[in-house]
Scaffold this active site. Structure first.
Site, PDB file in Angstrom:
ATOM      1  N   LYS A 121       0.831  -1.210   0.000  1.00 31.32           N
ATOM      2  CA  LYS A 121       0.000   0.000   0.000  1.00 31.32           C
ATOM      3  C   LYS A 121       0.862   1.256   0.000  1.00 31.32           C
ATOM      4  CE  LYS A 121      -3.854   0.272   2.407  1.00 31.32           C
ATOM      5  NZ  LYS A 121      -4.833   0.428   3.517  1.00 31.32           N
ATOM      6  N   GLU A 156      10.113  -5.834   3.960  1.00 32.14           N
ATOM      7  CA  GLU A 156      10.302  -7.140   3.332  1.00 32.14           C
ATOM      8  C   GLU A 156       9.958  -7.093   1.851  1.00 32.14           C
ATOM      9  OE1 GLU A 156       8.803  -7.906   7.605  1.00 32.14           O
ATOM     10  OE2 GLU A 156       8.396  -6.505   5.976  1.00 32.14           O
ATOM     11  N   GLY A 202      -5.320  -4.501   5.147  1.00 34.44           N
ATOM     12  CA  GLY A 202      -4.499  -5.462   4.429  1.00 34.44           C
ATOM     13  C   GLY A 202      -5.057  -6.870   4.443  1.00 34.44           C
ATOM     14  N   ARG A 203      -5.499  -7.342   5.605  1.00 35.30           N
ATOM     15  CA  ARG A 203      -5.980  -8.720   5.693  1.00 35.30           C
ATOM     16  C   ARG A 203      -7.404  -8.873   5.159  1.00 35.30           C
ATOM     17  NH1 ARG A 203      -5.021  -6.329  10.394  1.00 35.30           N
ATOM     18  NH2 ARG A 203      -6.675  -5.995  11.941  1.00 35.30           N
ATOM     19  N   GLU A 223      -4.521 -11.357  14.010  1.00 36.51           N
ATOM     20  CA  GLU A 223      -4.112  -9.961  13.875  1.00 36.51           C
ATOM     21  C   GLU A 223      -5.291  -9.039  14.165  1.00 36.51           C
ATOM     22  OE1 GLU A 223      -0.809  -8.574  11.114  1.00 36.51           O
ATOM     23  OE2 GLU A 223      -2.580  -7.803  10.072  1.00 36.51           O
ATOM     24  N   HIS A 249      -3.174 -37.940  10.889  1.00 30.80           N
ATOM     25  CA  HIS A 249      -1.973 -38.717  11.164  1.00 30.80           C
ATOM     26  C   HIS A 249      -0.892 -37.857  11.802  1.00 30.80           C
ATOM     27  CE1 HIS A 249      -3.283 -42.372   8.966  1.00 30.80           C
ATOM     28  NE2 HIS A 249      -4.028 -41.495   8.324  1.00 30.80           N
ATOM     29  N   LYS A 274       9.131  -4.312  14.195  1.00 31.03           N
ATOM     30  CA  LYS A 274       9.612  -3.735  12.941  1.00 31.03           C
ATOM     31  C   LYS A 274      10.552  -2.560  13.206  1.00 31.03           C
ATOM     32  CE  LYS A 274       6.369  -3.039   9.848  1.00 31.03           C
ATOM     33  NZ  LYS A 274       5.037  -2.728   9.287  1.00 31.03           N
TER      34      LYS A 274
END
Length: 545
Positions: free
Chosen positions: A208, A214, A271-272, A357, A388, A508
């Site tokens: 954005k 990153e 964002g999410r 979040e 399993h 961060k």
């Protein structure tokens, strides 16, 4: 916000008493006393069917959960969100991901402006670009069409489109190779491009602000890789990079034509919650604009159900309230999501961000420390692999883990008896978790007495079973919207802001400071705690081998 703390409300006390009263009643007891329980405790909406009968609740508990929702003003909160009120108060923003899937003929007014035309304008630009790539009209530096698309983002700019591309792989153009890069670990980008032809590769950089550490680190590495393969021609960048961002200045500085090849969205898109915005551009390229439109229609169908259905027949509300029941009254700290479909392998990871979040908060919207549990720890893997691995703990462990089991009546890959076996496992696990196997039943099978405790299953492990006919784009949209709204319901009950994420900031900020200390020439003056200082010194001593 309500002035009375949540855990001092009479509805809260009533639920605590109800949970205590039900503690001695097993699911076997509840089904025996109410043979029609499953016929009543289900709801259907937007192509999804929810059976919630295997939860340790009775009708009175459900009524009291609904009473709590009404008492805290959930209906008003829902309307405020859809209306575009600035319910994200800590960032002074509206929360309008629902506007991203509103049909063209609707209207959603934010600050005096109808945002629907702008939403559809961006969708149209994305669709036009996606079609150019899919037709082979978008050409690289050597004139060849794009055959590889690499999405570079992190968090909501990665988890949503990565999950959806995997979920809808059956609908994708198999001539395209689509990959996702998110981790700042250089291995991620190195492996993503290792076997790709630079002349046929398009990078979609999603950020954005176009400042995410990153994402920018990976984008710069991808740019260097491209330049190494095109003779260093900087003009090639514009042919191999597009951006999903709102920062035209930084996009242009990177070398992307911001006017033509930047696709924007708005600050009221978290964002999410951004999968159905331009953040979904890579997904649209993979499955095509028509299928992406079906995805949006599925989102919208669940939105309409959530907005209009009475709480006692409202799928997101019921899931949300049941989650409150287990987190706050039954002492359950985690929640498992178990999709019985390999295409949904990334769905639990997507929900981890969406839920944890959003509602992993320790203060209320007005800044008071909460004295009740908020968001659960969300986790899961696809069935039958999980059976399993960790199902042993689900069945016989000391911790009760509520779980959602998600399945489909038809497979996108109908191969012999595979799908019947898969769904038999889903139904069997839900039954076994709910009803278990008593010591008496084990003895009746002739099991040696010393093994009886080991082969006894306590049951009373609650599950929701969510079924749909087939995993289509529309069904995926409805499924994602279901969990979006479930999270909103729970955040509203707990009184937290589900739409900020200040918890990601501190690490961060410290990382930026430490990054400089790791690479500076000479010994840095470290002012961290003793452990961090020692770790930095050891890394600096050994980083060169």
């Amino acid at each position: 916000m309500n002035p009375t703390p949540l855990d001092r409300r009479p509805e809260w006390a009533a639920l605590a008493a109800r949970c205590e009263a039900l503690r001695g009643r097993s699911l076997r007891d509840l089904f025996a006393a109410d043979p029609a329980r499953a016929e009543r405790m289900h709801v259907e909406a937007a192509g999804l069917f929810l059976d919630y009968s295997k939860n340790r609740v009775d009708d009175a508990a459900l009524r009291e959960l609904v009473a709590l929702a009404e008492a805290i003003g959930l209906r008003g909160r829902i309307e405020a969100m859809f209306r575009g009120d600035r319910i994200n108060s800590t960032e002074d923003r509206a929360v309008l991901h629902t506007a991203l899937r509103v049909p063209r003929d609707r209207s959603v007014v934010v600050d005096g402006e109808d945002v629907v035309p702008a939403v559809h304008q961006v969708l149209a630009r994305c669709a036009g670009f996606a079609e150019r790539v899919r037709r082979g009209d978008w050409r690289g530096f050597d004139g060849r069409p794009v055959r590889n698309v690499v999405n570079i983002g992190i968090g909501g700019s990665d988890l949503g489109p990565a999950m959806a591309c995997e979920a809808l792989r059956a609908d994708s153009d198999r001539r395209l190779t689509v990959r996702f890069v998110s981790n700042v670990d250089g291995t991620h980008v190195a492996e993503a491009v290792r076997d790709l032809d630079a002349g046929e590769t398009l990078f979609v950089v999603c950020s954005k602000t176009f400042t995410t550490l990153e994402t920018l680190a990976n984008a710069e590495t991808a740019k260097r890789w491209l330049l190494e393969h095109c003779g260093g021609d900087a003009a090639a960048i514009a042919k191999h990079f597009v951006a999903v961002s709102t920062n035209a200045e930084k996009v242009s500085a990177f070398g992307i034509d911001a006017e033509r090849n930047m696709f924007g969205f708005w600050d009221w898109v978290g964002g999410r919650y951004s999968l159905d915005s331009a953040i979904g551009l890579t997904l649209m390229i993979a499955i095509g604009p028509a299928a992406f439109g079906e995805l949006l229609a599925g989102f919208h169908a669940m939105d309409e159900h959530f907005r209009t259905a009475p709480f006692e027949r409202n799928m997101p509300v019921l899931l949300g309230l049941l989650g409150v029941w287990y987190a706050n009254f039954a002492g359950c700290a985690t929640h498992a999501v178990l999709p019985y479909d390999q295409y949904l392998a990334r769905f639990p990871a997507y929900l981890q961000q969406l839920d944890m979040e959003s509602n992993g908060k320790r203060v209320t919207i007005d800044g008071r420390e909460v004295t009740w549990h908020t968001g659960p720890i969300v986790w899961g893997e696809p069935g039958t692999n999980g059976q399993h691995a960790f199902f042993q703990l689900l069945h016989q462990g000391t911790r009760v883990v509520p779980a959602d089991l998600i399945g489909f009546c038809r497979s996108r890959n109908p191969l012999g008896e595979h799908h019947d076996l898969l769904m038999a496992n889903l139904f069997a696990q839900a039954e076994a978790l709910a009803f278990g196997k008593s010591a008496g039943e084990v003895r009746a099978e002739g099991v040696a007495e010393h093994l009886v405790p080991h082969k006894t299953f306590p049951g009373d492990r609650p599950t929701n079973v969510i079924l749909a006919d087939e995993l289509t784009p529309a069904v995926l949209g409805a499924l994602v919207a279901l969990y979006e709204h479930k999270v909103f319901v729970q955040g509203s009950i707990w009184g937290v802001n589900s739409f900020d994420q200040w918890g990601v900031e501190l690490g961060k900020v410290l990382a930026k400071k430490i990054a400089a200390e790791l690479t500076v020439t000479g010994e840095p003056a470290l002012a961290h705690d003793g452990s961090t200082n020692a770790l930095i010194r050891r890394y600096r001593q050994r980083r060169r081998g």
